[in-house]
Motif scaffolding. Structure first.
Motif, PDB file in Angstrom:
ATOM      1  N   LEU A 501      33.290 171.747  39.926  1.00 54.20           N
ATOM      2  CA  LEU A 501      32.618 171.486  40.700  1.00 54.20           C
ATOM      3  C   LEU A 501      31.495 172.459  40.087  1.00 54.20           C
ATOM      4  O   LEU A 501      29.834 171.561  40.906  1.00 54.20           O
ATOM      5  N   ASP A 502      30.779 173.315  40.074  1.00 50.18           N
ATOM      6  CA  ASP A 502      29.637 173.872  39.731  1.00 50.18           C
ATOM      7  C   ASP A 502      29.836 173.625  38.354  1.00 50.18           C
ATOM      8  O   ASP A 502      28.050 173.800  37.910  1.00 50.18           O
ATOM      9  N   ARG A 503      30.180 172.418  37.252  1.00 51.80           N
ATOM     10  CA  ARG A 503      29.208 172.376  36.238  1.00 51.80           C
ATOM     11  C   ARG A 503      28.209 171.812  35.979  1.00 51.80           C
ATOM     12  O   ARG A 503      28.121 170.483  37.426  1.00 51.80           O
ATOM     13  N   VAL A 504      26.977 171.817  35.909  1.00 48.84           N
ATOM     14  CA  VAL A 504      26.077 171.176  35.839  1.00 48.84           C
ATOM     15  C   VAL A 504      25.486 170.331  34.705  1.00 48.84           C
ATOM     16  O   VAL A 504      26.024 170.015  33.246  1.00 48.84           O
ATOM     17  N   GLY A 505      24.728 169.791  34.191  1.00 49.33           N
ATOM     18  CA  GLY A 505      24.221 168.569  33.347  1.00 49.33           C
ATOM     19  C   GLY A 505      24.758 167.363  33.061  1.00 49.33           C
ATOM     20  O   GLY A 505      25.693 167.376  32.507  1.00 49.33           O
ATOM     21  N   VAL A 506      24.609 166.226  33.722  1.00 46.14           N
ATOM     22  CA  VAL A 506      24.176 165.197  33.109  1.00 46.14           C
ATOM     23  C   VAL A 506      23.077 164.380  32.084  1.00 46.14           C
ATOM     24  O   VAL A 506      22.371 164.803  32.034  1.00 46.14           O
ATOM     25  N   PRO A 507      23.207 163.305  30.920  1.00 46.98           N
ATOM     26  CA  PRO A 507      22.105 163.104  30.557  1.00 46.98           C
ATOM     27  C   PRO A 507      21.532 161.852  30.644  1.00 46.98           C
ATOM     28  O   PRO A 507      22.253 160.860  32.063  1.00 46.98           O
ATOM     29  N   ILE A 508      19.953 161.508  30.579  1.00 51.73           N
ATOM     30  CA  ILE A 508      19.165 160.441  30.718  1.00 51.73           C
ATOM     31  C   ILE A 508      19.324 160.177  29.824  1.00 51.73           C
ATOM     32  O   ILE A 508      18.226 160.185  29.021  1.00 51.73           O
ATOM     33  N   GLU A 509      19.911 158.720  29.924  1.00 48.10           N
ATOM     34  CA  GLU A 509      19.451 157.889  28.625  1.00 48.10           C
ATOM     35  C   GLU A 509      18.025 157.551  28.196  1.00 48.10           C
ATOM     36  O   GLU A 509      17.854 156.924  29.109  1.00 48.10           O
ATOM     37  N   PRO A 510      17.630 157.761  27.522  1.00 46.99           N
ATOM     38  CA  PRO A 510      15.965 157.124  26.836  1.00 46.99           C
ATOM     39  C   PRO A 510      16.311 155.803  26.700  1.00 46.99           C
ATOM     40  O   PRO A 510      16.973 154.830  26.966  1.00 46.99           O
TER      41      PRO A 510
END
Length: 696
Positions: A501-510
């Motif tokens: 749950l402390d995992r960070v970072g998700v992509p923002i698709e352009p």
């Protein structure tokens, strides 16, 4: 007559179930007799697993043997259709479906209907308003129809837990049918108010209602209240192998289903995610794997619900509570249909109510939006497609489609080839009706919270909320027989859940393509965004719906929350996202998107990142104070029109190299797209968008 009919019906039932000793459950033959012997309209409200499908398949067989036309079965889910086609074959009933997954078969299905080779045609309620089906096939079917079956009939009702506007048009279909054509409505989840509404929609007060007890003796209900998402996930990791057989783990959001399934698989449990966003073939494959016990569980949203049939399903577990006892009963009813015991476990979360509120408000028609839609259609010289209408009324596609369905059912608009038209019929927003629906939903939410904390029998509680007069203590739930669930969590599992749950970072698709309809809004942009004006793939700390960081972000972005500097904990997490980004070239400077609602938050985030990364902070993009505010929640064309010309990067001294563009919330991604375009046009080599949160 009755004895002969019962003998014939019993033979058909035994073919259906493949057992020579099969007998009818109480109420099954009474329903068949009403439909076949008396050609009446009937409503069957019976618990899941009782055998409602046996009623309509046996009745179909008997009606067809008497020369009646095919049965039209309105069924809400593709998964349910697959099971119904297979069950029909066992009864010697030829069933075929028309739905979004088998368009390549429609011509053959229609040819089979013409040759009278179909006993049951399964269609979705939405199909009834498809222009070609409605105008070309449906009139012929109405003339030939032998019986109409409305499965999961609670969806007809505004009060039902899964209200779908297209179900309401069934009343018009029924009105077109000869009175001698029997109509059957079935559901397992209806209180007295829903029953009254469904009977009214059936178009007759002379409806045979067969209602049985809703208690499920095989289910053992329990609630375990744990402090947070980390504890719930750790408990699941600690105890999943102890749950009987294979089952379903329900979550409230798509992100939670995907994240939970990934976490469990990473730690040795064979599960699969199942959501409305999953590919249709993938969903079918997952259903088959669960039925064959090839997975321990499907981690699912409500997309896996009504009608999914695995008789030996060993457990249903909820990570987060559904919004009403009706919805909860519907989902737990998947378990224990053909077993002596199945475990039903609820792990509620403090965030549940916020999620309920979001979905409830998202589905409710809005008067201002409705009037904009009607005005745009009235002013058009011809039909408007949904995309074309979207570009005129500033409503996103999904809520626009739902609103159009409501207006269509109300008779104010009509779907034709080429799009939508206004009918010219008078229409007024029924504020009183929607206020009643909202109040009913709030009451159901309160009932669900009461279920979590009640010290009385849990099955009896659910039955009473469904107005089941036969409700008595079950003797099996954690309140009747004592708790069997332990809150104990292994130390290793707690550590692993916390790490996940402390995992960070998700992509923002352009964004790569400008939305259609911009020219009509005075914006000279269209087609593909030139490569030299595009942003690169970006990053956000987390989604607002994520199990881990989503809670902290939802609190930060909650309505009414004050603008503030970015909390140190969130800034540290953002730095971790940047450290793990893996970009081909490190950014050389930081630029902030100007914010009208959270200027302190965005500025402190951008300055904090720049300071920790020892990068120059170039300040904000210049913003035209007279430009329209970017309206979150609007559709793409209006969003871009609001943003076009708002930003100016010409005053920034941009060094050579990638620019990190910082914002607080990526919703439609158009703000980042337009801001990145201005930076690229001002000389930035590449633009790397970064946001605290990604919506959805």
């Amino acid at each position: 007559m009755t004895d002969a009919l019962q003998t014939e019906a019993l033979a058909a039932l035994r073919r259906l179930v493949g057992r020579d000793d099969a007998v009818f459950h109480e109420g099954q033959f009474e329903a068949i007799a009403a439909l076949v012997g008396e050609r009446r309209r009937a409503l069957v409200v019976q618990r899941t697993g009782w055998g409602k499908s046996a009623v309509y398949f046996v009745a179909t067989r008997l009606l067809r043997d008497r020369g009646a036309g095919p049965t039209v079965l309105v069924s809400p889910l593709i998964a349910l259709m697959r099971d119904q086609v297979e069950a029909a074959a066992r009864a010697g009933v030829r069933a075929v479906a028309i739905n979004s997954t088998n368009a390549h078969e429609w011509a053959e299905v229609l040819a089979q209907l013409d040759r009278d080779e179909v006993d049951v045609l399964l269609v979705s309620p939405e199909r009834l308003n498809n222009p070609s089906f409605r105008d070309e096939q449906l009139p012929t079917l109405v003339r030939r129809i032998g019986m109409l079956v409305v499965d999961e009939a609670h969806c007809i009702s505004d009060w039902g837990h899964d209200f779908r506007p297209d179900y309401r048009r069934l009343r018009d279909l029924i009105a077109q049918m000869p009175p001698s054509v029997p109509v059957l409505a079935t559901t397992a989840t209806a209180n007295s108010r829903v029953v009254e509404d469904v009977v009214d929609q059936l178009g007759s007060h002379d409806v045979t209602t067969i209602r049985g007890p809703l208690a499920r003796a095989s289910l053992r209900l329990g609630v375990l209240r744990l402090p947070d998402a980390t504890a719930r996930l750790a408990w699941l990791l600690s105890h999943l192998d102890e749950l009987p057989g294979s089952g379903i783990i329900y979550t409230l959001t798509v992100a939670a289903a995907v994240d939970t399934a990934r976490f469990l698989n990473e730690h040795g449990h064979h599960v699969r995610a199942y959501t409305g966003q999953s590919d249709a073939d993938e969903r079918a494959e997952s259903e088959g794997m669960l039925k064959r016990n090839e997975v321990k569980a499907l981690v699912a949203t409500s997309a896996l619900g009504m009608g999914f049939d695995k008789p030996d399903l060993g457990f249903v577990l909820h990570l987060g509570a559904p919004s009403s006892p009706v919805a909860y009963y519907q989902q737990v009813g998947r378990a224990g249909r053909a077993t002596d015991s199945a475990d039903v476990i609820l792990l509620p979360g403090p965030e549940d109510r916020d999620i309920w509120h979001y979905f409830a408000t998202a589905s409710m028609p809005d008067q201002d939006r409705a009037e904009r839609v009607l005005a745009a259609l009235a002013a058009s010289s011809g039909p408007l497609s949904t995309p074309a209408l979207e570009a005129q009324v500033d409503i996103r596609r999904t809520p626009l489609e739902l609103l159009l369905k409501v207006l269509d059912v109300d008779g104010a608009v009509r779907r034709e080839r080429g799009g939508w038209v206004a009918t010219g019929e008078p229409w007024t927003y029924d504020a009183e009706r929607y206020a009643r629906i909202s109040a009913a939903r709030r009451a159901e939410q309160d009932d669900m919270l009461a279920y979590e904390t009640t010290t009385e029998c849990r099955m009896e509680f659910l039955q009473r909320r469904l107005d089941d007069a036969t409700a008595v203590p079950c003797g099996r739930c954690d309140n009747c027989a004592g708790p069997w669930l332990t809150a104990e969590i292994g130390r290793a599992q707690a550590s692993e859940a916390a790490s996940a749950l402390d995992r960070v970072g998700v992509p923002i698709e352009p964004r790569r393509q400008w939305p259609s309809g911009l020219a009509s809004l005075g914006v000279p942009l269209s087609g593909r965004i030139p490569q030299g004006e595009q942003a690169e793939e970006g990053r956000a700390l987390a989604r607002l719906t994520d199990l881990g960081w989503g809670g902290a972000l939802r609190e930060l972005f909650a309505a009414g929350s004050p603008d503030q500097e970015v909390p140190a904990r969130l800034l540290d997490a953002c730095v971790r996202v940047l450290a793990g980004w893996g970009w081909s070239e490190r950014p050389v400077a930081v630029v902030a998107v100007p914010s009208r609602t959270r200027p302190r938050l965005v500025a402190s985030l951008a300055e904090g990142i720049a300071g920790i990364g020892r990068l120059p902070f170039l300040g904000e993009l210049a913003a035209d104070p007279g430009a329209p505010a970017g309206r979150p929640g609007g559709n793409s064309a209006f969003r871009v029109a609001d943003l076009h010309g708002r930003f100016d990067a010409s005053s920034l001294h941009l060094p050579a190299g990638p620019i990190l563009l910082v914002d607080d919330l990526a919703d439609s991604r158009w703000t980042l797209t337009v801001a990145a375009r201005e930076l690229r046009r001002a000389g930035a080599g590449t633009v790397l968008p970064f946001a605290l949160a990604l919506r959805g």
